[in-house]
Design an enzyme around this catalytic site. Structure first.
Site, PDB file in Angstrom:
ATOM      1  CG  ASP A   1      -2.117   0.951   1.038  1.00 54.68           C
ATOM      2  OD1 ASP A   1      -3.252   0.446   1.005  1.00 54.68           O
ATOM      3  OD2 ASP A   1      -1.927   2.180   0.913  1.00 54.68           O
TER       4      ASP A   1
ATOM      5  NE  ARG B   1     -23.750  -7.305  -2.596  1.00 52.06           N
ATOM      6  CZ  ARG B   1     -22.833  -6.436  -3.009  1.00 52.06           C
ATOM      7  NH1 ARG B   1     -22.778  -6.081  -4.285  1.00 52.06           N
ATOM      8  NH2 ARG B   1     -21.978  -5.912  -2.149  1.00 52.06           N
TER       9      ARG B   1
ATOM     10  CG  HIS C   1     -19.080  -5.740  -9.937  1.00 49.41           C
ATOM     11  ND1 HIS C   1     -20.038  -6.323  -9.147  1.00 49.41           N
ATOM     12  CD2 HIS C   1     -18.330  -4.970  -9.122  1.00 49.41           C
ATOM     13  CE1 HIS C   1     -19.861  -5.924  -7.888  1.00 49.41           C
ATOM     14  NE2 HIS C   1     -18.836  -5.092  -7.851  1.00 49.41           N
TER      15      HIS C   1
END
Length: 317
Positions: free
Chosen positions: A36, A155, A179
């Site tokens: 990161d 979902r 998506h």
């Protein structure tokens, strides 16, 4: 792929940190390499994850690689979770410019350092970012997997489970395409226990009288139920990425709806979008052809057009 399962994670925000946690607590990875650009955030997540190891299924070596992208080249799988959740809270295309620009900072550095594993890309817009990794690097497209509608399909199964009372894993159902908002439920292919939904509806009309539109909307929009309440999504998407990673590391040949390069399926090619894919050690081994209705094929084409429209907004493409 060696005996030691080594996974790199780009980005230690909400999603990247939860991917790391899922990989540890499910015993999927032996070594993690975390990267990161935010030094303090990365140090904090590495320490917190190391502190959890006493309670994990087995110990995991966790490497803080700072912002050294080349350190990821030795990994079997790299999970790209480099995103900007604040932009995504508006819509899934909100991160388009920032996440696509970030791909340019790391993709070639990693591939040029000798990476020959599998990319599992989470960052949104998922299909654009996965396409961009390939566009920039020329990497084997079968080894670039977008998590895509793996999460949206979960979902959808969750909504169907709530409506029918059957457990999610007993329900076969896919959201396909982008998506994003243009995705759609492939209702013609839904089954419960291997029995087509249409047969259930014919035999038990009262029990199965729920609205397809309402259920599909839950598959499409429940991420915003989550995001609006806590300003991010984390558990579902992290477990989707971890599950795909496990399928690669263990060479499982598991079928997920996930984002892959289209090579003529339903008349579409050249971009990434979600269809059922068989995933193993070398990435996407096979794209499963479904007998979609004419209407579903039209929805898929429209969804692909939306992805192309997003790509067209990137000035550097």
């Amino acid at each position: 792929m060696g005996m030691v399962k080594r996974v790199g994670i780009l980005g230690q925000g909400h999603v990247g940190a939860h991917v790391a946690y899922s990989l540890i607590m499910q015993g999927i990875a032996d070594e993690l390499v975390l990267v990161d650009v935010k030094e303090d955030k990365l140090r904090a997540e590495v320490q917190d994850l190391r502190d959890s190891l006493s309670f994990a299924p087995h110990t995991v070596q966790i490497e803080n690689a700072g912002a050294d992208y080349a350190a990821l080249a030795s990994c079997d799988v790299i999970v790209n979770a480099a995103g900007h959740v604040k932009e995504a809270l508006v819509n899934r295309d909100g991160e388009l410019q920032v996440t696509a620009a970030e791909v340019r900072t790391f993709a070639n550095a990693i591939v040029d350092a000798g990476f020959d594993g599998v990319w599992v890309s989470v960052a949104n817009p998922c299909d654009v970012v996965a396409t961009a990794i390939w566009h920039l690097t020329g990497y084997d497209p079968k080894r670039i997997i977008g998590t895509g509608t793996a999460l949206d399909s979960a979902r959808l199964r969750c909504a169907l489970s709530q409506a029918t009372g059957y457990e999610q894993g007993s329900i076969g159902a896919y959201m396909l395409g982008e998506h994003g908002f243009s995705q759609f439920a492939a209702w013609s292919q839904v089954n419960i226990g291997g029995k087509p939904l249409a047969e259930w509806e014919a035999e038990q009309p009262e029990r199965f009288s729920f609205s397809h539109e309402d259920i599909e909307e839950q598959g499409r929009m429940n991420g915003y139920v989550v995001a609006n309440g806590k300003n991010c999504t984390e558990y579902g998407v992290a477990n989707a990425a971890a599950r795909i990673t496990r399928a690669v590391l263990s060479n499982e040949h598991t079928i997920f709806a996930c984002s892959t390069q289209l090579t003529g399926e339903y008349g579409q090619e050249g971009i990434w979008a979600s269809l059922p894919c068989c995933v193993g050690a070398r990435g996407v081994e096979e794209v499963i052809h479904l007998d979609l209705t004419e209407h579903e094929q039209e929805l898929f084409a429209a969804s692909c057009d939306h992805i192309r429209g997003n790509i067209a907004q990137l000035a550097w493409w």
